[in-house]
Design a protein around this motif. Structure first.
Motif, short mmCIF file in Angstrom:
data_model
loop_
_atom_site.label_atom_id
_atom_site.label_comp_id
_atom_site.label_asym_id
_atom_site.label_seq_id
_atom_site.Cartn_x
_atom_site.Cartn_y
_atom_site.Cartn_z
N ARG A 9 -47.62 -68.87 10.14
CA ARG A 9 -48.03 -67.98 9.04
C ARG A 9 -47.40 -66.60 9.20
NH1 ARG A 9 -49.80 -63.85 12.04
NH2 ARG A 9 -51.79 -64.09 13.08
N GLU A 45 -53.67 -59.56 4.45
CA GLU A 45 -54.74 -58.98 5.27
C GLU A 45 -55.16 -57.63 4.67
OE1 GLU A 45 -53.80 -59.56 9.52
OE2 GLU A 45 -54.49 -61.60 9.09
N ARG A 191 -45.03 -63.04 15.62
CA ARG A 191 -45.31 -61.74 15.01
C ARG A 191 -44.73 -60.65 15.90
NH1 ARG A 191 -51.90 -61.86 16.19
NH2 ARG A 191 -51.71 -61.82 18.46
N1 GLU Z 1 -51.77 -57.93 9.41
C1 GLU Z 1 -51.13 -57.57 10.65
C2 GLU Z 1 -50.05 -56.54 10.39
O1 GLU Z 1 -49.53 -56.46 9.29
C3 GLU Z 1 -50.47 -58.74 11.32
C4 GLU Z 1 -51.45 -59.75 11.77
C5 GLU Z 1 -50.91 -60.81 12.69
O2 GLU Z 1 -49.75 -61.24 12.53
O3 GLU Z 1 -51.67 -61.22 13.55
O4 GLU Z 1 -49.71 -55.81 11.30
#
Ligand code: GLU
Length: 298
Positions: A9, A45, A191
């Protein structure tokens, strides 16, 4: 390699437009998923409503589309999932794994940012104006990241009981991300390395929720200069869709994939097909930060 079929994801926060740094996270998670013939989901998010930038979600999604980064299934917007997070919070409180806390931010700051546990044994009654904190154990909690290697923290001494619902009622990122990753069956998280530091807290939540944690790959963050992240929090220009081929080529190069020069002006679909077939994340240096100047010239 995977017991369960791969599900990955990309989970952007719409507090700003998509920038080169977030494109790298999107691209790396996409390529890793597709290389493993996996599904790739997108989750918005958007829990911290005051920080959401109007129009950012649309910009992020249309940019992903322009770069050929097509996702599978429905997009989950965290702001539509509050009932589920509250249900998990209630379960944690019932099991005394989390508790209400009315301590001020200043108190925590006065203790070097590590919550000293004042409300641990107070058993404050439920109140919407209280924060909710999770009890953490005095033990090392770690992971073997696919790129960064072993990383661990003692949550008790390095973090303290952490907030899962803020005093203003907003559900904390740490809780929502774990609940959604579990519910969506995410097997692999790719990420930015700024989140490596959050991972032991998230692993603790997996344990409390009796769930099997995913595998992790944290890619280096590109910094302008030492300590200056190329993120949406900087007023750096959002990436444009007009020159998607060229920008995607630069992104493949920044991910150390060494795309052949002939790909530079190829359609994004061709670049992504090449990137998927040749994806080798181990080519990235095992560091948390990379200076922009050290990227290969493109
Ligand atoms: N929403 C988070 C951000 O934009 C990333 C969340 C994740 O990948 O765990 O930094």
């Amino acid at each position: 390699m995977h017991a369960k079929p791969y599900v990955g994801r990309f989970a952007p926060t719409p507090s700003g437009h998509l920038h080169f740094g977030s494109l790298l996270a999107a691209l790396a998670s996409y390529l890793d998923a597709r290389h493993h013939a996996g599904r790739w989901l997108v989750r918005i998010e958007d829990l911290d409503q005051p920080r959401n930038l109007p129009g950012a979600t649309d910009h992020i999604l249309s940019t992903l589309e322009a770069y050929g980064l097509g996702w599978d299934g429905e997009i989950l917007h965290q702001s539509h999932n509050l009932e589920r997070y509250n249900q998990v919070l209630n379960a944690l409180i019932e099991r005394d794994q989390a508790y209400y806390c009315d301590c001020s931010r200043k108190l925590v700051a006065d203790h070097g940012g590590i919550y000293p546990g004042y409300c641990r044994a107070r058993h404050l009654p439920a109140a919407s104006s209280h924060a909710i904190r999770v009890r953490v154990p005095d033990e090392q909690i770690g992971l073997r990241d696919r790129l960064q290697g072993v990383f661990s923290q003692n949550l008790a001494t390095e973090v303290g009981d952490f907030v899962v619902r803020r005093r203003d009622g907003i559900i904390a990122y740490q809780l929502a991300v774990v609940v959604d990753d579990i519910d969506q069956g995410i097997t692999d998280i790719v990420r930015g390395a700024d989140l490596l530091d959050s991972t032991p807290r998230q692993l603790w939540l997996y344990r409390l929720l009796n769930a099997h944690p995913p595998s992790y790959l944290h890619i280096p963050l590109i910094m302008r200069r030492q300590g200056e992240k190329l993120s949406k929090r900087l007023a750096s220009a959002p990436i444009t869709t007009g020159d998607a081929s060229n920008t995607l080529f630069r992104a493949l190069a920044a991910l150390a994939q060494q795309p052949p020069a002939v790909l530079r002006n190829a359609p994004v679909s061709e670049q992504l097909a090449w990137g998927t077939a040749h994806w080798q994340p181990q080519r990235l240096p095992a560091v948390q930060q990379l200076l922009e100047d050290s990227l290969p010239p493109t």
